[in-house]
Motif scaffolding. Structure first.
Motif, PDB file in Angstrom:
ATOM      1  N   PRO A  77      -5.719  -0.925   3.001  1.00 30.51           N
ATOM      2  CA  PRO A  77      -5.394  -1.932   4.010  1.00 30.51           C
ATOM      3  C   PRO A  77      -4.085  -2.672   3.740  1.00 30.51           C
ATOM      4  CG  PRO A  77      -7.723  -2.012   3.510  1.00 30.51           C
ATOM      5  CD  PRO A  77      -7.103  -1.103   2.496  1.00 30.51           C
ATOM      6  N   ARG A  78      -3.827  -3.004   2.483  1.00 25.75           N
ATOM      7  CA  ARG A  78      -2.581  -3.710   2.170  1.00 25.75           C
ATOM      8  C   ARG A  78      -1.373  -2.813   2.434  1.00 25.75           C
ATOM      9  NH1 ARG A  78       1.231  -3.848  -1.483  1.00 25.75           N
ATOM     10  NH2 ARG A  78       0.277  -2.125  -2.633  1.00 25.75           N
ATOM     11  N   GLN A  79      -1.477  -1.556   2.035  1.00 28.68           N
ATOM     12  CA  GLN A  79      -0.370  -0.621   2.267  1.00 28.68           C
ATOM     13  C   GLN A  79      -0.133  -0.417   3.759  1.00 28.68           C
ATOM     14  OE1 GLN A  79      -1.556   2.885   0.114  1.00 28.68           O
ATOM     15  NE2 GLN A  79      -1.034   2.031  -1.895  1.00 28.68           N
ATOM     16  N   CYS A  80      -1.205  -0.296   4.508  1.00 29.26           N
ATOM     17  CA  CYS A  80      -1.068  -0.119   5.954  1.00 29.26           C
ATOM     18  C   CYS A  80      -0.468  -1.362   6.615  1.00 29.26           C
ATOM     19  CB  CYS A  80      -2.423   0.197   6.577  1.00 29.26           C
ATOM     20  SG  CYS A  80      -3.034   1.861   6.189  1.00 29.26           S
ATOM     21  N   ALA A  81      -0.835  -2.532   6.134  1.00 26.84           N
ATOM     22  CA  ALA A  81      -0.311  -3.772   6.715  1.00 26.84           C
ATOM     23  C   ALA A  81       1.210  -3.856   6.570  1.00 26.84           C
ATOM     24  CB  ALA A  81      -0.980  -4.978   6.058  1.00 26.84           C
ATOM     25  N   ILE A  82       1.736  -3.387   5.455  1.00 28.63           N
ATOM     26  CA  ILE A  82       3.194  -3.377   5.263  1.00 28.63           C
ATOM     27  C   ILE A  82       3.845  -2.478   6.302  1.00 28.63           C
ATOM     28  CG2 ILE A  82       5.043  -2.693   3.689  1.00 28.63           C
ATOM     29  CD1 ILE A  82       3.144  -3.459   1.378  1.00 28.63           C
ATOM     30  N   ARG A  83       3.273  -1.309   6.501  1.00 32.11           N
ATOM     31  CA  ARG A  83       3.810  -0.383   7.496  1.00 32.11           C
ATOM     32  C   ARG A  83       3.690  -0.954   8.899  1.00 32.11           C
ATOM     33  NH1 ARG A  83       1.503   5.763   8.588  1.00 32.11           N
ATOM     34  NH2 ARG A  83       3.216   6.483   9.911  1.00 32.11           N
ATOM     35  N   GLN A  84       2.581  -1.605   9.190  1.00 30.77           N
ATOM     36  CA  GLN A  84       2.375  -2.197  10.505  1.00 30.77           C
ATOM     37  C   GLN A  84       3.416  -3.275  10.803  1.00 30.77           C
ATOM     38  OE1 GLN A  84      -1.638  -3.284   9.709  1.00 30.77           O
ATOM     39  NE2 GLN A  84      -2.401  -1.196  10.036  1.00 30.77           N
ATOM     40  N   GLN A  85       3.763  -4.066   9.810  1.00 34.01           N
ATOM     41  CA  GLN A  85       4.805  -5.076  10.007  1.00 34.01           C
ATOM     42  C   GLN A  85       6.149  -4.427  10.322  1.00 34.01           C
ATOM     43  OE1 GLN A  85       4.775  -7.584   6.520  1.00 34.01           O
ATOM     44  NE2 GLN A  85       3.028  -8.770   7.220  1.00 34.01           N
ATOM     45  N   ASP A  86       6.469  -3.342   9.627  1.00 38.15           N
ATOM     46  CA  ASP A  86       7.722  -2.630   9.890  1.00 38.15           C
ATOM     47  C   ASP A  86       7.766  -2.118  11.331  1.00 38.15           C
ATOM     48  OD1 ASP A  86       8.553  -3.067   7.289  1.00 38.15           O
ATOM     49  OD2 ASP A  86       7.929  -1.088   6.564  1.00 38.15           O
ATOM     50  N   ILE A  87       6.666  -1.547  11.788  1.00 35.59           N
ATOM     51  CA  ILE A  87       6.598  -1.019  13.152  1.00 35.59           C
ATOM     52  C   ILE A  87       6.730  -2.149  14.172  1.00 35.59           C
ATOM     53  CG2 ILE A  87       5.052   0.081  14.835  1.00 35.59           C
ATOM     54  CD1 ILE A  87       3.931   1.731  12.463  1.00 35.59           C
ATOM     55  N   LEU A  88       6.036  -3.236  13.943  1.00 39.76           N
ATOM     56  CA  LEU A  88       6.032  -4.346  14.890  1.00 39.76           C
ATOM     57  C   LEU A  88       7.393  -5.033  14.985  1.00 39.76           C
ATOM     58  CD1 LEU A  88       2.492  -5.743  14.095  1.00 39.76           C
ATOM     59  CD2 LEU A  88       3.235  -4.794  16.290  1.00 39.76           C
ATOM     60  N   GLN A  89       8.127  -5.088  13.881  1.00 40.28           N
ATOM     61  CA  GLN A  89       9.474  -5.659  13.938  1.00 40.28           C
ATOM     62  C   GLN A  89      10.347  -4.900  14.936  1.00 40.28           C
ATOM     63  OE1 GLN A  89      10.613  -5.437   9.818  1.00 40.28           O
ATOM     64  NE2 GLN A  89       9.903  -7.502   9.350  1.00 40.28           N
ATOM     65  N   GLU A  90      10.201  -3.579  14.956  1.00 41.54           N
ATOM     66  CA  GLU A  90      10.977  -2.766  15.893  1.00 41.54           C
ATOM     67  C   GLU A  90      10.437  -2.917  17.311  1.00 41.54           C
ATOM     68  OE1 GLU A  90      13.697  -1.594  14.840  1.00 41.54           O
ATOM     69  OE2 GLU A  90      13.204  -2.023  12.739  1.00 41.54           O
ATOM     70  N   ALA A  91       9.130  -3.053  17.453  1.00 44.33           N
ATOM     71  CA  ALA A  91       8.549  -3.261  18.778  1.00 44.33           C
ATOM     72  C   ALA A  91       9.076  -4.547  19.405  1.00 44.33           C
ATOM     73  CB  ALA A  91       7.029  -3.290  18.685  1.00 44.33           C
ATOM     74  N   VAL A  92       9.180  -5.596  18.616  1.00 45.55           N
ATOM     75  CA  VAL A  92       9.675  -6.875  19.131  1.00 45.55           C
ATOM     76  C   VAL A  92      11.098  -6.720  19.667  1.00 45.55           C
ATOM     77  CG1 VAL A  92      10.309  -9.238  18.496  1.00 45.55           C
ATOM     78  CG2 VAL A  92       8.166  -8.256  17.658  1.00 45.55           C
ATOM     79  N   ARG A  93      11.904  -5.902  19.017  1.00 51.55           N
ATOM     80  CA  ARG A  93      13.289  -5.690  19.462  1.00 51.55           C
ATOM     81  C   ARG A  93      13.368  -5.006  20.826  1.00 51.55           C
ATOM     82  NH1 ARG A  93      13.974  -4.452  13.667  1.00 51.55           N
ATOM     83  NH2 ARG A  93      15.263  -6.101  12.777  1.00 51.55           N
ATOM     84  N   MET A  94      12.286  -4.333  21.217  1.00 49.65           N
ATOM     85  CA  MET A  94      12.288  -3.607  22.488  1.00 49.65           C
ATOM     86  C   MET A  94      11.570  -4.346  23.607  1.00 49.65           C
ATOM     87  SD  MET A  94      11.798   0.368  21.247  1.00 49.65           S
ATOM     88  CE  MET A  94      10.610   0.114  19.924  1.00 49.65           C
ATOM     89  N   LEU A  95      11.001  -5.513  23.315  1.00 50.20           N
ATOM     90  CA  LEU A  95      10.187  -6.239  24.282  1.00 50.20           C
ATOM     91  C   LEU A  95      11.030  -7.276  25.029  1.00 50.20           C
ATOM     92  CD1 LEU A  95       7.246  -6.549  25.287  1.00 50.20           C
ATOM     93  CD2 LEU A  95       6.931  -8.296  23.503  1.00 50.20           C
ATOM     94  N   LYS A  96      10.857  -7.301  26.341  1.00 42.15           N
ATOM     95  CA  LYS A  96      11.539  -8.306  27.154  1.00 42.15           C
ATOM     96  C   LYS A  96      10.994  -9.700  26.859  1.00 42.15           C
ATOM     97  CE  LYS A  96      12.488  -5.846  31.514  1.00 42.15           C
ATOM     98  NZ  LYS A  96      12.092  -5.816  32.941  1.00 42.15           N
ATOM     99  N   PRO A  97      11.822 -10.743  26.949  1.00 35.19           N
ATOM    100  CA  PRO A  97      11.264 -12.094  26.988  1.00 35.19           C
ATOM    101  C   PRO A  97      10.287 -12.218  28.160  1.00 35.19           C
ATOM    102  CG  PRO A  97      13.624 -12.171  26.641  1.00 35.19           C
ATOM    103  CD  PRO A  97      13.290 -10.739  26.962  1.00 35.19           C
TER     104      PRO A  97
END
Length: 454
Positions: A200-220
């Motif tokens: 779970p801890r290892q996956c959480a690190i990867r999930q944060q990396d993915i979400l950072q990129e998702a935020v860059r693609m999301l409209k306000p």
């Protein structure tokens, strides 16, 4: 099923008196199979009644059923049904994509959520379905093709690569994140075998990396829908807490009956209980977590460059325009109002109007594959038959279920007539493309999709 000892110890501590019911459901409960119906297909409900499996209503999505769909069945091959575990259906149901929106399914393979989102968009707007692994992306593209909509693009990128092409572009982004898979334990023995206490801890690190990129693609003002198929608080409530602390997100309520909710004691921010959980001892289906967040950033969206001529694409010459006009007369149902015709090499595609420039992108499916430009003709693709949706008009040739079995095996079939290019139907079910010449239907079912029906 024997659960890992560290897993038992962890959840006995987290769940207290609830733990034994949870362990019993995981160890002794049986996984539930489900599927969704593609109601955009001709006479979908009638064909389901005639050719579908035994079924009952599933709880979390529209047009969803409890029942088992065979991969080599008529309805599956024709894109009428998609086999999907019932709890997984809730994620796209929460996203609730509206016609005309731009939507990203960031971790999309094998395609359950993407086909569901495509049905919600109903041929309008844009759906980008992305998968990082090439083999899985190919399966995703095949499932999207069968579903029949022209406004779906399949890409093969890591999130940090994709975000360069879609800055602040999407109205909604679905991130069904790679996770430790605890919710799939009773369905998938491999998930049990691969689990370890640090997963779970290892996956959480990867999930944060993915979400950072998702935020860059999301409209306000856009929405992020995050989900996992694990029970681990580190990957669920803790990830949502991190998102709210790091970015201007607000957790939104999810209005669904018969679901459990996020545990506030497992997060660090208010309103964690507005997230939802599906537990095997409390809810129907396997384990799932989902959250819906509103992005309250003030940045103005950046408009990506519109799709123009590219190195792999050529403009339509006069001869091709004439061929295309003749092709349209034979297949008038193609949704040209939602896309523009483009040529990549000799392959012709109907590319969604909302799609930005594809230069530098790895794209498996830039829209609807029309066919191949050859001398004096355009040879239609299998995708054209799959795009024959309810209300379509075109050249239909009826075949029997036994002839369909010959067709999907790659054999020619015999039907009197000389109609040329036709869309083969079993009853009202369009199953593929053929060319009828002097009573023989030449087989154009893709070689990579062929199979023998038992």
């Amino acid at each position: 099923m024997a659960l890992p000892t560290p897993f038992i110890e962890k959840y006995r501590d987290l769940l207290g008196t609830e733990a034994e019911a949870f362990f019993d459901a995981l160890s002794n409960g049986r996984p539930v199979k489900g599927f969704r119906l593609n109601t955009a297909k001709p006479n979908a409900e009638v064909m389901l009644a005639k050719y579908g499996p035994e079924r009952s209503k599933a709880p979390y999505a529209k047009n969803a059923y409890i029942g088992e769909v065979k991969g080599k069945s008529l309805l599956h091959q024709a894109g009428y049904v998609y086999s999907q575990e019932p709890s997984a259906m809730i994620v796209a149901a929460i996203a609730d994509a509206q016609p005309g929106e731009r939507v990203l399914d960031l971790c999309a393979a094998p395609g359950g959520k993407s086909t569901q989102l495509a049905s919600q968009l109903n041929g309008t707007g844009l759906l980008v379905s992305n998968e990082i692994f090439p083999k899985r992306a190919k399966i995703l593209a095949e499932n999207i093709e069968r579903w029949g909509f022209s406004n779906v693009v399949v890409t093969n990128h890591a999130p940090h690569e994709l975000s360069r092409h879609f800055p602040h572009f999407f109205d909604k982004i679905v991130v069904d994140a790679p996770c430790s898979g605890e919710g799939m334990f009773r369905k998938d023995p491999v998930a049990v075998a691969e689990w370890h206490s640090d997963a779970p801890r290892q996956c959480a690190i990867r999930q944060q990396d993915i979400l950072q990129e998702a935020v860059r693609m999301l409209k306000p003002g856009g929405q992020l829908i995050y989900s996992t198929c694990t029970f681990a608080p580190e990957e669920n409530e803790a990830i949502i807490s991190w998102l709210v602390e790091e970015y201007p997100f607000v957790i939104q309520s999810i209005d669904r009956a018969n679901v459990a909710h996020g545990r506030s004691e497992w997060g660090n921010v208010p309103n964690i209980e507005k997230t939802i959980r599906l537990w095997p001892h409390l809810n129907q289906g396997e384990g799932h977590f989902a959250a819906k967040l509103l992005y309250q950033a003030e940045t103005k969206p950046t408009k990506p460059k519109k799709s123009k001529a590219k190195s792999t694409q050529s403009k339509l010459d006069q001869e091709t325009v004439k061929l295309w006009q003749a092709f349209q007369q034979n297949f008038p149902f193609l949704p040209t109002n939602e896309g523009s015709l483009q040529i990549f090499g000799e392959q012709m595609w109907l590319v969604p109007n909302a799609l930005p420039n594809l230069k530098g992108m790895k794209v498996l499916r830039p829209g609807l594959h029309i066919g191949t430009r050859k001398k004096n003709r355009i040879e239609p693709s299998f995708s054209v038959a799959m795009a024959f949706l309810a209300g379509s008009q075109g050249p239909i040739l009826s075949i029997t279920i036994e002839q369909w079995k010959q067709y999907v095996a790659g054999e020619t079939i015999t039907v009197p007539g000389n109609a040329g290019w036709v869309i083969l139907h079993v009853d009202d079910v369009p199953v593929g493309i053929g060319k009828q010449v002097q009573g023989v239907v030449k087989n154009f079912f893709p070689k990579g999709l062929r199979f023998q029906v038992d």
